[in-house]
Structures are given as structure tokens and as C-alpha cells.
Design an enzyme around this catalytic site. Structure first.
Site, PDB file in Angstrom:
ATOM      1  N   HIS A 197      -3.623   4.350   4.866  1.00  0.00           N
ATOM      2  CA  HIS A 197      -4.904   3.545   4.786  1.00  0.00           C
ATOM      3  C   HIS A 197      -6.021   4.011   4.617  1.00  0.00           C
ATOM      4  O   HIS A 197      -6.966   3.477   3.806  1.00  0.00           O
ATOM      5  CB  HIS A 197      -4.916   3.334   6.312  1.00  0.00           C
ATOM      6  CG  HIS A 197      -6.412   2.471   6.620  1.00  0.00           C
ATOM      7  ND1 HIS A 197      -5.963   0.854   6.157  1.00  0.00           N
ATOM      8  CD2 HIS A 197      -7.425   2.289   7.205  1.00  0.00           C
ATOM      9  CE1 HIS A 197      -7.504   0.041   6.560  1.00  0.00           C
ATOM     10  NE2 HIS A 197      -8.025   1.274   7.482  1.00  0.00           N
TER      11      HIS A 197
ATOM     12  N   TYR B 193       3.972   5.404  11.769  1.00  0.00           N
ATOM     13  CA  TYR B 193       4.340   3.478  12.007  1.00  0.00           C
ATOM     14  C   TYR B 193       5.485   3.257  11.154  1.00  0.00           C
ATOM     15  O   TYR B 193       5.419   2.028  11.179  1.00  0.00           O
ATOM     16  CB  TYR B 193       2.695   3.198  12.224  1.00  0.00           C
ATOM     17  CG  TYR B 193       2.171   3.326  10.779  1.00  0.00           C
ATOM     18  CD1 TYR B 193       1.644   2.023   9.496  1.00  0.00           C
ATOM     19  CD2 TYR B 193       0.864   3.647  10.699  1.00  0.00           C
ATOM     20  CE1 TYR B 193       0.901   2.578   9.102  1.00  0.00           C
ATOM     21  CE2 TYR B 193       0.186   3.753   9.235  1.00  0.00           C
ATOM     22  CZ  TYR B 193       0.241   3.752   8.717  1.00  0.00           C
ATOM     23  OH  TYR B 193      -0.554   3.214   7.961  1.00  0.00           O
TER      24      TYR B 193
ATOM     25  N   ARG C 168       0.791  -0.901  -0.152  1.00  0.00           N
ATOM     26  CA  ARG C 168       0.106   0.202  -0.343  1.00  0.00           C
ATOM     27  C   ARG C 168       0.923   0.708   0.263  1.00  0.00           C
ATOM     28  O   ARG C 168       1.800   1.892   1.045  1.00  0.00           O
ATOM     29  CB  ARG C 168      -0.916   0.148   1.243  1.00  0.00           C
ATOM     30  CG  ARG C 168      -2.087   0.983   1.016  1.00  0.00           C
ATOM     31  CD  ARG C 168      -2.700   1.297   2.511  1.00  0.00           C
ATOM     32  NE  ARG C 168      -1.701   1.980   3.278  1.00  0.00           N
ATOM     33  CZ  ARG C 168      -1.569   1.773   5.131  1.00  0.00           C
ATOM     34  NH1 ARG C 168      -2.367   0.635   5.253  1.00  0.00           N
ATOM     35  NH2 ARG C 168      -0.787   2.501   5.586  1.00  0.00           N
TER      36      ARG C 168
END
Length: 228
Positions: free
Chosen positions: A210, A219, A206
Site C-alpha cells: 500500500h 494479509y 496493486r
């Protein structure tokens, strides 16, 4: 365009699929027009290639319920917001087609995070026990929101989980559109001929957040995507 529209306040929270185009288009291209598709909120490309109109995919993101009114003759369910819940629907649709005596199948697409949901277990177990013509297509993009796949499961791969249910499991390069096409075609034909369900893990990445409500910089390192 959808990212820009969301930033302008014209769309609600949007889940980009940049980096996963090959996996989604390859999987959808392997299906027949009359097969069923039950996919997630990140599967706009897959849903579109399977027949869901772009304008309705965008309309649904504005909060307009007409975006979920699938046109007659399109066997694609509205994008699922509930993580993993749509896998059960795909199994039911494919089971119904088998009971009716057709050779239609159902493909359900989901992320690695969905494999930690109870719905994944129920769908996989039922499909294997009743040998439903279902293709489980997992796009392993590395993260369930901020949670890396290595911390989410003790399985060496997601494809390996298939063995515990008594079905075939395949792993494929999710960034190779031809490889995905071939693997899904093989699974689809196996399902049509009475060979039961298959779990396919398409390994991809990805590239973006998100959703537009997420900050991936919290993160993961910005350089992590360079290899992809």
C-alpha cells in the site's frame, strides 16, 4: 526510483503504483489539456500525464510544500492524501465550469477504499443531481490497505453503485490501456455534451505494498500477484 529514495531516507512514505500504470495513463490520455484532474497520492502517473511536473511530485514527497505549488496553466490539483476528500473538489470544479459555460470537465481518480467514505456519496449524489460534467475513475486494485474489496462492499461491482445515484456506470479492464482510454473518452464526451457524470471502475491490481510503511505479506499470499 522513488521506492529506492524512500528506503534511503530521502523521501517520506511513498505509495507505489506498479500494476496500475495502464489505468492511470489511459485515463489521463483521454482528457484535454484544459480539463481538471483531482487525484490521489497513488496517482503519480496520472497526474504527470495530465501536466503535473515529476519534480514537484517528488518534491512534495520530501515534505517540501513547494511540491504542492501547481504551475500556472496546469489544471491538476496537488495529490490528495485524505482518502476520498478530493472527489468533492472535482465535482465543484466541473460544476463551476458548467456555470461559466465552458465545455471543460473534471476527472477524479480514487481507489476502491475511497468508495466507503462519506465524501464518495456526497460527490456522487451532488454530481448526479446537478448533472455536473464529472468523470469518477475508480482504480479497483483489490485492497484498501489490507482490506480486500470483497469484504468492503456488498455490491457485486463498484460500477454498479452508479445506478443508485442515477448515473451511468462502466467496468473496464484496468490493465488494458486502450480499453481505459476508450471508456474515459466516451465518458468525457458525454459529460461535455451535457450528459452528466459517469462512474468508471478500472479493475487492476496493486503489485506492491500500500505504501512503503506497509507489509502486504501479512494479509495476502506472495503468489496472489502471479495471475496479474
Amino acid at each position: 526510483k522513488s521506492m529506492a529514495m524512500q528506503r534511503q531516507g530521502r523521501l517520506a512514505t511513498y505509495a507505489p503504483f506498479q500494476g496500475q500504470e495502464a489505468a492511470q495513463i489511459g485515463a489521463a490520455a483521454a482528457l484535454r489539456d484544459d480539463d481538471w484532474v483531482a487525484a490521489s497520492y497513488r496517482d503519480a502517473a496520472l497526474n504527470w500525464r495530465a501536466g503535473y511536473p515529476w519534480e514537484l511530485l517528488v518534491l512534495g514527497r520530501t515534505g517540501d510544500e513547494r511540491g504542492g505549488q501547481v504551475p500556472e496553466g496546469v489544471n491538476v490539483l496537488p495529490p490528495s492524501i485524505t482518502v476520498g476528500g478530493h472527489m468533492i473538489h472535482a465535482v465543484g470544479l466541473s460544476w463551476a465550469e458548467r456555470l461559466k459555460g465552458t465545455d471543460r470537465i473534471a476527472l477524479t481518480s480514487f481507489g476502491d477504499g475511497a468508495t466507503s467514505e462519506g465524501d464518495f456519496h456526497e460527490a456522487m449524489n451532488f454530481a448526479a443531481v446537478y448533472q455536473t460534467p464529472t468523470v469518477f475513475f475508480c482504480q479497483n486494485n483489490g485492497y484498501a490497505i489490507s482490506y480486500p474489496v470483497a469484504e468492503q462492499t456488498r455490491s457485486e461491482t463498484i460500477a454498479a453503485k452508479a445506478a443508485g445515484y442515477g448515473m451511468g456506470g462502466e467496468r473496464v479492464d484496468g490493465n488494458d490501456v486502450v480499453a481505459v482510454l476508450v471508456k474515459v473518452q466516451e465518458a468525457a464526451e458525454r459529460a461535455r455534451s451535457g450528459g452528466g457524470p459517469t462512474l468508471i471502475e478500472a479493475v487492476t491490481y496493486r503489485m506492491g505494498p500500500h505504501t512503503t510503511a506497509d507489509d502486504p505479506g501479512r494479509y495476502r499470499e506472495d503468489t496472489e500477484a502471479d495471475g496479474w
